[in-house]
Design an enzyme around this catalytic site. Structure first.
Site, mmCIF file in Angstrom:
data_model
loop_
_atom_site.group_PDB
_atom_site.id
_atom_site.type_symbol
_atom_site.label_atom_id
_atom_site.label_comp_id
_atom_site.label_asym_id
_atom_site.label_seq_id
_atom_site.Cartn_x
_atom_site.Cartn_y
_atom_site.Cartn_z
ATOM 1 N N HIS A 89 -7.557 1.046 -6.233
ATOM 2 C CA HIS A 89 -7.697 0.130 -5.093
ATOM 3 C C HIS A 89 -8.394 -1.152 -5.579
ATOM 4 O O HIS A 89 -9.548 -1.425 -5.225
ATOM 5 C CB HIS A 89 -8.518 0.825 -3.994
ATOM 6 C CG HIS A 89 -8.439 0.155 -2.658
ATOM 7 N ND1 HIS A 89 -7.622 -0.927 -2.388
ATOM 8 C CD2 HIS A 89 -9.089 0.423 -1.476
ATOM 9 C CE1 HIS A 89 -7.771 -1.287 -1.126
ATOM 10 N NE2 HIS A 89 -8.655 -0.490 -0.561
ATOM 11 N N ARG A 94 -13.238 -8.744 1.755
ATOM 12 C CA ARG A 94 -11.831 -8.441 1.469
ATOM 13 C C ARG A 94 -10.994 -9.700 1.724
ATOM 14 O O ARG A 94 -10.089 -10.013 0.961
ATOM 15 C CB ARG A 94 -11.327 -7.300 2.366
ATOM 16 C CG ARG A 94 -11.973 -5.944 2.113
ATOM 17 C CD ARG A 94 -11.622 -5.385 0.762
ATOM 18 N NE ARG A 94 -10.180 -5.250 0.595
ATOM 19 C CZ ARG A 94 -9.439 -4.242 1.072
ATOM 20 N NH1 ARG A 94 -10.013 -3.248 1.716
ATOM 21 N NH2 ARG A 94 -8.131 -4.196 0.853
ATOM 22 N N ARG A 111 0.890 -1.174 0.000
ATOM 23 C CA ARG A 111 0.000 0.000 0.000
ATOM 24 C C ARG A 111 0.917 1.209 0.000
ATOM 25 O O ARG A 111 1.735 1.386 0.914
ATOM 26 C CB ARG A 111 -0.893 -0.007 1.237
ATOM 27 C CG ARG A 111 -1.558 1.343 1.462
ATOM 28 C CD ARG A 111 -2.646 1.309 2.491
ATOM 29 N NE ARG A 111 -3.820 0.626 1.977
ATOM 30 C CZ ARG A 111 -5.009 0.666 2.563
ATOM 31 N NH1 ARG A 111 -5.180 1.336 3.680
ATOM 32 N NH2 ARG A 111 -6.027 0.025 2.041
ATOM 33 N N CYS A 119 -16.261 1.458 1.072
ATOM 34 C CA CYS A 119 -15.078 0.617 1.341
ATOM 35 C C CYS A 119 -14.654 0.672 2.798
ATOM 36 O O CYS A 119 -13.963 -0.228 3.265
ATOM 37 C CB CYS A 119 -13.934 1.028 0.426
ATOM 38 S SG CYS A 119 -13.341 2.710 0.725
ATOM 39 N N GLN A 134 -10.227 -3.871 -3.275
ATOM 40 C CA GLN A 134 -11.511 -3.440 -2.736
ATOM 41 C C GLN A 134 -12.648 -3.767 -3.701
ATOM 42 O O GLN A 134 -13.712 -4.251 -3.310
ATOM 43 C CB GLN A 134 -11.483 -1.921 -2.467
ATOM 44 C CG GLN A 134 -12.765 -1.393 -1.900
ATOM 45 C CD GLN A 134 -13.040 -1.924 -0.499
ATOM 46 O OE1 GLN A 134 -12.174 -1.840 0.355
ATOM 47 N NE2 GLN A 134 -14.219 -2.478 -0.270
ATOM 48 N N ASP A 161 -17.450 7.136 -0.714
ATOM 49 C CA ASP A 161 -16.193 6.963 0.020
ATOM 50 C C ASP A 161 -15.890 8.292 0.710
ATOM 51 O O ASP A 161 -16.558 9.311 0.449
ATOM 52 C CB ASP A 161 -15.077 6.560 -0.971
ATOM 53 C CG ASP A 161 -13.757 6.207 -0.286
ATOM 54 O OD1 ASP A 161 -13.738 6.033 0.952
ATOM 55 O OD2 ASP A 161 -12.735 6.107 -1.000
HETATM 56 N N1 CP Z 1 -11.094 -0.303 2.691
HETATM 57 C C1 CP Z 1 -9.814 -0.359 3.084
HETATM 58 O O1 CP Z 1 -8.886 -0.570 2.291
HETATM 59 O O2 CP Z 1 -9.629 -0.198 4.419
HETATM 60 P P1 CP Z 1 -8.249 0.006 5.185
HETATM 61 O O3 CP Z 1 -7.724 1.370 4.834
HETATM 62 O O4 CP Z 1 -8.607 -0.112 6.636
HETATM 63 O O5 CP Z 1 -7.283 -1.066 4.751
HETATM 64 N N1 NVA Z 2 -10.113 6.718 -0.828
HETATM 65 C C1 NVA Z 2 -9.623 6.239 0.447
HETATM 66 C C2 NVA Z 2 -9.784 4.761 0.540
HETATM 67 C C3 NVA Z 2 -9.386 4.166 1.858
HETATM 68 C C4 NVA Z 2 -9.512 2.670 1.893
HETATM 69 C C5 NVA Z 2 -8.179 6.645 0.635
HETATM 70 O O1 NVA Z 2 -7.385 6.500 -0.298
HETATM 71 O O2 NVA Z 2 -7.859 7.151 1.710
#
Ligand code: CP
Ligand code: NVA
Length: 308
Positions: A134, A294, A107, A266, A137, A225
């Site tokens: 992502h 997930r 990530r 998400c 997700q 989101d």
């Molecule tokens: N939805 C998601 O990716 O959550 P986290 O940021 O908690 O991993």
């Molecule tokens: N759009 C959000 C998703 C988190 C899972 C971010 O990137 O912070």
């Protein structure tokens, strides 16, 4: 070597197979404790590195548990504690990690980091979120939709809010999985036109409608989101909130969708900002199923990367 970098760079037949595998694995382990291993152990004697350069709850825990259920072991690494956060190149990090582990999930911020890691690693790399996309997700979201309502093909999905990384992966999935996508949000926060064009070129019907009420008309699925993503500057917070407030998903908006429409997010959610408590906790919300899936969807991704 199969990486899992994005939905649009993965073969449609592989994506469909992953969703079906995820569903089958979920069904097969119903009622078992989380720590109980799956009957099948394709990750036995395998080590998976999970690198986080941003916070995470779901991605971190679901990958960790998923790898263990498949018989493997994990190593959770924070970017700032690695030499990666102190000047070592991504290419060198990729080469070194490939000597120790069998797979890498990352990530990160810039998409280029993910691609460079994949280019120089000699083991599969999985995208656990970048500023741009992502994909894990959306695999879970498609599994969730189909679990509740059957095939997503031909359905109308409405994204209300910021055209962010999660929205981008929905656009990537639209063509492959054959659903229509309506984006409703302020022009300043439109999804990348490149992603919209790609979805259209893959045969998806993609519309941008500024009026949320009109956009949601006849929706099978409404998704939103956070208004401020992890990579967004906090200094734009107030401006974003002002722009996005009309796109809050609340009961009044959901009333314009189909009566059996689902609501997805998400997570993490900012309750009473992008979504009200009434919708989050209401009968149309499947947000915690998404979170659970997930785990199952990513186990299918891990198997795909392993060729198992
Ligand atoms: N939805 C998601 O990716 O959550 P986290 O940021 O908690 O991993
Ligand atoms: N759009 C959000 C998703 C988190 C899972 C971010 O990137 O912070």
């Amino acid at each position: 070597m199969p990486h899992f970098l994005d939905i649009h760079t993965t073969a449609p037949s592989d994506l469909r197979a992953m969703i079906d595998t995820a569903h089958a694995m979920k069904t097969a382990r119903k009622g078992r404790p989380m720590a109980a291993p799956d009957d099948d152990q394709p990750l036995k004697n395998r080590m998976v590195a999970l690198i986080f350069e941003k916070p995470s709850t779901r991605t971190r825990v679901s990958f960790d548990v998923g790898v263990r259920q498949l018989g493997g072991q994990t190593m959770v690494l924070s970017g700032s504690e690695m030499q990666l956060g102190h000047g070592e190149t991504i290419a060198d990090t990729a080469r070194v990690l490939s000597r120790y582990v069998d797979m890498i999930m990352i990530r990160t911020f810039e998409e280029s980091v993910l691609h460079e890691l994949a280019q120089y690693a000699s083991v599969p790399v999985i995208n656990g979120l970048t500023n741009r996309t992502h994909p894990c997700q959306i695999m879970a979201d498609i599994q969730t939709y189909e679990e509740h309502r059957g095939p997503i093909a031909g359905r109308k999905v409405v994204w209300s809010g910021d055209g962010n990384n999660v929205c981008a992966s929905f656009l990537h999935a639209a063509g492959t999985f054959g659903f229509d996508l309506v984006f409703t949000g302020p022009e300043a926060l439109d999804p990348d036109p490149e992603f919209v064009a790609l979805a259209r070129s893959q045969g998806a019907q993609v519309d941008i409608i500024r009026d949320p009420v009109r956009a949601v008309d006849g929706a099978d699925l409404v998704v939103t989101d956070t208004w401020v993503s992890m990579h967004d500057s906090q200094s734009n917070r107030e401006r974003r909130h002002n722009l996005l407030r009309p796109y809050q998903v609340n009961d009044a908006l959901m009333a314009h969708a189909k009566p059996d429409a689902l609501f997805m997010h998400c997570l993490p959610a900012h309750r009473e900002e992008e979504v009200t408590n009434a919708v989050m906790d209401g009968p149309q919300s499947v947000v915690f199923d998404e979170a659970e899936n997930r785990l199952h969807a990513q186990k299918a991704v891990l198997r795909y990367c392993l060729g198992a």
